[in-house]
Scaffold this motif. Sequence first.
Motif, PDB file in Angstrom:
ATOM      1  N   LEU A   1       0.832  -1.208   0.000  1.00  0.00           N
ATOM      2  CA  LEU A   1       0.000   0.000   0.000  1.00  0.00           C
ATOM      3  C   LEU A   1       0.868   1.259   0.000  1.00  0.00           C
ATOM      4  N   MET A   2       1.984   1.217   0.697  1.00  0.00           N
ATOM      5  CA  MET A   2       2.903   2.351   0.707  1.00  0.00           C
ATOM      6  C   MET A   2       3.417   2.640  -0.710  1.00  0.00           C
ATOM      7  N   ILE A   3       3.769   1.574  -1.435  1.00  0.00           N
ATOM      8  CA  ILE A   3       4.265   1.744  -2.808  1.00  0.00           C
ATOM      9  C   ILE A   3       3.152   2.262  -3.714  1.00  0.00           C
ATOM     10  N   VAL A   4       1.958   1.661  -3.593  1.00  0.00           N
ATOM     11  CA  VAL A   4       0.822   2.069  -4.439  1.00  0.00           C
ATOM     12  C   VAL A   4       0.459   3.531  -4.195  1.00  0.00           C
ATOM     13  N   THR A   5       0.505   3.968  -2.942  1.00  0.00           N
ATOM     14  CA  THR A   5       0.175   5.364  -2.626  1.00  0.00           C
ATOM     15  C   THR A   5       1.171   6.314  -3.264  1.00  0.00           C
ATOM     16  N   GLY A   6       2.453   5.961  -3.201  1.00  0.00           N
ATOM     17  CA  GLY A   6       3.468   6.794  -3.843  1.00  0.00           C
ATOM     18  C   GLY A   6       3.231   6.919  -5.337  1.00  0.00           C
ATOM     19  N   VAL A   7       2.901   5.790  -5.983  1.00  0.00           N
ATOM     20  CA  VAL A   7       2.617   5.805  -7.423  1.00  0.00           C
ATOM     21  C   VAL A   7       1.372   6.632  -7.717  1.00  0.00           C
ATOM     22  N   THR A   8       0.360   6.523  -6.849  1.00  0.00           N
ATOM     23  CA  THR A   8      -0.874   7.290  -7.027  1.00  0.00           C
ATOM     24  C   THR A   8      -0.617   8.790  -6.946  1.00  0.00           C
ATOM     25  N   VAL A   9       0.137   9.204  -5.941  1.00  0.00           N
ATOM     26  CA  VAL A   9       0.477  10.630  -5.801  1.00  0.00           C
ATOM     27  C   VAL A   9       1.249  11.106  -7.032  1.00  0.00           C
ATOM     28  N   LYS A  10       2.152  10.269  -7.508  1.00  0.00           N
ATOM     29  CA  LYS A  10       2.919  10.618  -8.706  1.00  0.00           C
ATOM     30  C   LYS A  10       1.990  10.830  -9.903  1.00  0.00           C
ATOM     31  N   ASN A  11       1.027   9.923 -10.104  1.00  0.00           N
ATOM     32  CA  ASN A  11       0.101  10.039 -11.233  1.00  0.00           C
ATOM     33  C   ASN A  11      -0.760  11.295 -11.121  1.00  0.00           C
ATOM     34  N   ILE A  12      -1.173  11.627  -9.906  1.00  0.00           N
ATOM     35  CA  ILE A  12      -2.014  12.819  -9.711  1.00  0.00           C
ATOM     36  C   ILE A  12      -1.203  14.088  -9.970  1.00  0.00           C
ATOM     37  N   VAL A  13       0.029  14.117  -9.459  1.00  0.00           N
ATOM     38  CA  VAL A  13       0.887  15.294  -9.646  1.00  0.00           C
ATOM     39  C   VAL A  13       1.169  15.545 -11.122  1.00  0.00           C
ATOM     40  N   HIS A  14       1.374  14.478 -11.874  1.00  0.00           N
ATOM     41  CA  HIS A  14       1.738  14.615 -13.283  1.00  0.00           C
ATOM     42  C   HIS A  14       0.532  14.560 -14.222  1.00  0.00           C
ATOM     43  N   ALA A  15      -0.667  14.479 -13.675  1.00  0.00           N
ATOM     44  CA  ALA A  15      -1.865  14.443 -14.519  1.00  0.00           C
ATOM     45  C   ALA A  15      -2.055  15.779 -15.222  1.00  0.00           C
ATOM     46  N   GLU A  16      -2.259  15.738 -16.526  1.00  0.00           N
ATOM     47  CA  GLU A  16      -2.449  16.960 -17.315  1.00  0.00           C
ATOM     48  C   GLU A  16      -3.934  17.314 -17.323  1.00  0.00           C
ATOM     49  N   ALA A  17      -4.399  17.780 -16.178  1.00  0.00           N
ATOM     50  CA  ALA A  17      -5.816  18.132 -16.030  1.00  0.00           C
ATOM     51  C   ALA A  17      -5.936  19.280 -15.047  1.00  0.00           C
ATOM     52  N   SER A  18      -7.065  19.963 -15.114  1.00  0.00           N
ATOM     53  CA  SER A  18      -7.290  21.091 -14.218  1.00  0.00           C
ATOM     54  C   SER A  18      -7.519  20.599 -12.788  1.00  0.00           C
ATOM     55  N   VAL A  19      -7.269  21.490 -11.846  1.00  0.00           N
ATOM     56  CA  VAL A  19      -7.496  21.165 -10.440  1.00  0.00           C
ATOM     57  C   VAL A  19      -8.976  20.866 -10.201  1.00  0.00           C
ATOM     58  N   LEU A  20      -9.840  21.573 -10.920  1.00  0.00           N
ATOM     59  CA  LEU A  20     -11.284  21.361 -10.775  1.00  0.00           C
ATOM     60  C   LEU A  20     -11.666  19.948 -11.174  1.00  0.00           C
ATOM     61  N   LEU A  21     -11.139  19.473 -12.316  1.00  0.00           N
ATOM     62  CA  LEU A  21     -11.462  18.122 -12.785  1.00  0.00           C
ATOM     63  C   LEU A  21     -10.905  17.074 -11.824  1.00  0.00           C
ATOM     64  N   LEU A  22      -9.673  17.268 -11.372  1.00  0.00           N
ATOM     65  CA  LEU A  22      -9.069  16.321 -10.432  1.00  0.00           C
ATOM     66  C   LEU A  22      -9.861  16.275  -9.126  1.00  0.00           C
ATOM     67  N   SER A  23     -10.310  17.427  -8.660  1.00  0.00           N
ATOM     68  CA  SER A  23     -11.102  17.485  -7.424  1.00  0.00           C
ATOM     69  C   SER A  23     -12.439  16.786  -7.596  1.00  0.00           C
ATOM     70  N   ALA A  24     -13.060  16.995  -8.756  1.00  0.00           N
ATOM     71  CA  ALA A  24     -14.351  16.345  -9.025  1.00  0.00           C
ATOM     72  C   ALA A  24     -14.191  14.827  -9.067  1.00  0.00           C
ATOM     73  N   ILE A  25     -13.119  14.355  -9.701  1.00  0.00           N
ATOM     74  CA  ILE A  25     -12.862  12.913  -9.752  1.00  0.00           C
ATOM     75  C   ILE A  25     -12.654  12.353  -8.345  1.00  0.00           C
ATOM     76  N   ALA A  26     -11.873  13.068  -7.525  1.00  0.00           N
ATOM     77  CA  ALA A  26     -11.587  12.609  -6.167  1.00  0.00           C
ATOM     78  C   ALA A  26     -12.860  12.557  -5.319  1.00  0.00           C
ATOM     79  N   LEU A  27     -13.693  13.589  -5.419  1.00  0.00           N
ATOM     80  CA  LEU A  27     -14.916  13.643  -4.610  1.00  0.00           C
ATOM     81  C   LEU A  27     -15.926  12.590  -5.050  1.00  0.00           C
ATOM     82  N   LEU A  28     -16.063  12.400  -6.363  1.00  0.00           N
ATOM     83  CA  LEU A  28     -16.972  11.365  -6.836  1.00  0.00           C
ATOM     84  C   LEU A  28     -16.465   9.971  -6.456  1.00  0.00           C
ATOM     85  N   GLY A  29     -15.137   9.807  -6.489  1.00  0.00           N
ATOM     86  CA  GLY A  29     -14.557   8.545  -6.050  1.00  0.00           C
ATOM     87  C   GLY A  29     -14.885   8.255  -4.598  1.00  0.00           C
TER      88      GLY A  29
END
Length: 314
Positions: free
Chosen positions: A211-239
């Motif tokens: 889980l520690m490794i998966v979380t690091g990879v997840t944070v990396k994907n979110i940081v490097h995602a080419e999307a607006s903060v609004l879209l990322l926030s909407a995805i996170a909240l709906l998730g």
Amino acid sequence: MKDWTLPVAMVLGATVYCVFGFVPSLDGAARFFSPLMDASLPLFMFLVLFVTFCKVDFHKLRPVRWHLWVNLLNLLFTAVLMAVILLTAKDGANPSWLVLLEAVLMCVIAPSATAAAVVTQKLGGSLEQMTTFTFLSNFITALMVPLCFPLVERGADVSFITAFTKIFYQMLTLLVMPMLLAYVVKHRLHRLHQRIIAIRDLSFYLWACSLMIVTGVTVKNIVHAEASVLLLSAIALLGLLICIVQFVVGRAVGRRFGHAQEAGQALGQKNTSLAIWMSITFLNPLSSVGPGCYILWQNIINSIEIWQHRRATA
């Protein structure tokens, strides 16, 4: 500390990534360790399941009634989302809306997590029932994905045989192989088997490492995602919303059969690693942020459940 092993693992994973990702002097070390982390994650998951299956009574691996209802609910949720996508995300529609729906779809269509059996056992549930459901859930997903994804991404080249084979291979290597090895160890190598099961919570702490490794990879994907903060926030909240709904509905169904804990984990705890891989392979890669955030939400819920269980049994 035992109550909060999972959130500690997630915080460590995010912190380690941030240190190596944002400190320029550590760029060389980050490039060195990155492939090692990618390679170690499947190994950790294999070990988690191997240790867990060493405790399984293989004579009790059979479908039960709540398996049918939880799988039907998962199919219903998937069908509703597919209908919304087909009705609202037509050609030329807002691409951000389609990405959002794809992200939510991945949080639903993903099969039950391979580690769900670990949490279920930790919470006093039936390890055998959860293991059986995991196999059924993965097989059903392998059938659904090739049927659904070509309708979602019209340009996606997803043949039934290709998609089914890829997902079935994942299931074979990360579910079937550790189970076969555990069966051999349990019935042939008795001394080794006794040593493995004598280590209390071994599978749980191995899972915390993964889980520690998966979380690091997840944070990396979110940081490097080419999307607006609004879209990322909407995805996170709906998730988060989808995660809560699936846990609650799963527990409500399971309660009718006397297995609320197992059914809640079955419907709510998803194989997000497989979901991320399917998102990147078959859909818009940005949709992988959905199951990436779902990792955090489901493990926060798992941590709360474990804390409540310890308090109730103390």
